[in-house]
Design a protein around this motif. Structure first.
Motif, PDB file in Angstrom:
ATOM      1  N   GLU A  24       0.761  -1.063  -0.131  1.00 12.51           N
ATOM      2  CA  GLU A  24       0.007   0.158   0.057  1.00 12.51           C
ATOM      3  C   GLU A  24       1.083   1.123  -0.059  1.00 12.51           C
ATOM      4  O   GLU A  24       1.647   1.408   0.817  1.00 12.51           O
ATOM      5  N   LEU A  25       0.590   2.031  -1.049  1.00 13.16           N
ATOM      6  CA  LEU A  25       1.505   3.379  -0.867  1.00 13.16           C
ATOM      7  C   LEU A  25       0.818   4.226   0.052  1.00 13.16           C
ATOM      8  O   LEU A  25      -0.257   4.383  -0.004  1.00 13.16           O
ATOM      9  N   GLU A  78      13.332  -4.335   3.820  1.00  9.87           N
ATOM     10  CA  GLU A  78      14.053  -3.172   4.664  1.00  9.87           C
ATOM     11  C   GLU A  78      14.595  -2.085   3.550  1.00  9.87           C
ATOM     12  O   GLU A  78      14.731  -0.991   3.760  1.00  9.87           O
ATOM     13  N   GLU A  79      15.088  -2.591   2.396  1.00  9.88           N
ATOM     14  CA  GLU A  79      15.602  -1.776   1.461  1.00  9.88           C
ATOM     15  C   GLU A  79      14.549  -0.988   0.867  1.00  9.88           C
ATOM     16  O   GLU A  79      14.637   0.182   0.349  1.00  9.88           O
ATOM     17  N   ILE A  97      10.887  -0.541  -8.526  1.00  9.27           N
ATOM     18  CA  ILE A  97      10.978  -2.102  -8.328  1.00  9.27           C
ATOM     19  C   ILE A  97      11.450  -2.877  -9.705  1.00  9.27           C
ATOM     20  O   ILE A  97      11.619  -3.982  -9.647  1.00  9.27           O
ATOM     21  N   ALA A  98      11.476  -1.897 -10.760  1.00 11.00           N
ATOM     22  CA  ALA A  98      11.589  -2.489 -12.144  1.00 11.00           C
ATOM     23  C   ALA A  98      12.984  -3.412 -12.223  1.00 11.00           C
ATOM     24  O   ALA A  98      12.907  -4.310 -12.838  1.00 11.00           O
ATOM     25  N   ASP A  99      13.914  -2.912 -11.524  1.00 16.14           N
ATOM     26  CA  ASP A  99      15.260  -3.523 -11.830  1.00 16.14           C
ATOM     27  C   ASP A  99      15.668  -4.421 -10.699  1.00 16.14           C
ATOM     28  O   ASP A  99      16.661  -4.953 -10.465  1.00 16.14           O
ATOM     29  N   ALA A 129      14.197   3.282   0.869  1.00 18.61           N
ATOM     30  CA  ALA A 129      14.217   3.859  -0.494  1.00 18.61           C
ATOM     31  C   ALA A 129      13.382   4.996  -0.656  1.00 18.61           C
ATOM     32  O   ALA A 129      13.569   5.860  -1.859  1.00 18.61           O
ATOM     33  N   LYS A 130      12.394   5.474   0.274  1.00 16.19           N
ATOM     34  CA  LYS A 130      11.594   6.576   0.159  1.00 16.19           C
ATOM     35  C   LYS A 130      10.778   6.493  -1.282  1.00 16.19           C
ATOM     36  O   LYS A 130      10.851   7.441  -1.857  1.00 16.19           O
TER      37      LYS A 130
END
Length: 180
Positions: A94-95, A145-146, A110-112, A150-151
């Motif tokens: 959820e954003l 956690e990353e 998240i693409a890579d 990552a904001k």
């Protein structure tokens, strides 16, 4: 089992032969798609025989399906068990905010990430459903956690660890055809 034709809209047809805004598939096209999902390395002559065509017309149909973008690629199904222990986790995301740029930022971030093997934007109480594959749960926790540091707008997440695969099959081409 297969209906006489299947209809795809223009967006999914990818520039293929289109009549009245729709791409038409007949029984043989559907049978070709079904066979290729199960046997991607089938020789073209064998495929032609299985769909009751000579090789040239079968090849032409196959090429048309590829050019239309209906067949996106060919690949192998890999046994996870044969590779050793792998953790599969489904994650609901959820954003914090729901502006266009918030979704774009998350999707770009998240693409890579290779461990995120699938990502679906969904409606309902959450924004995304991810399928994550890691060596173990510790690696998964590090990945989460990353993502959180990552904001990229993650407000909340829910993890569902897969304990056992129950069903994983190719697309139900025959059922999809019934909707056309």
């Amino acid at each position: 089992m297969y209906r006489a034709r299947m209809v795809f809209d223009i967006a999914r047809a990818g520039g293929a032969p289109i009549r009245n805004g729709q791409f038409k598939l007949d029984d043989r096209d559907l049978k070709i798609l079904s066979i290729l999902q199960h046997e991607g390395r089938i020789p073209k002559a064998t495929l032609a025989e299985r769909v009751n065509l000579t090789p040239t017309p079968c090849w032409e149909r196959l090429k048309r399906l590829e050019d239309a973008g209906i067949i996106e690629s060919y690949g192998a199904r890999i046994s996870l068990r044969a590779l050793g222990p792998i953790s599969v986790i489904f994650v609901e995301i959820e954003l914090q905010s729901h502006q266009v740029e918030d979704f774009a930022r998350f999707e770009k971030a998240i693409a890579d990430i290779p461990e995120i093997v699938e990502c679906w934007a969904v409606g309902g109480g959450i924004d995304y459903m991810l399928k994550v594959m890691t060596r173990d749960l510790e690696s998964y926790q590090k990945l989460i956690e990353e993502l959180l540091t990552a904001k990229i707008g993650v407000n909340r997440y829910y993890s569902y660890v897969v304990t056992m695969p129950v069903k994983d099959t190719p697309l139900p081409v025959g059922i999809i055809a019934e909707q056309g």
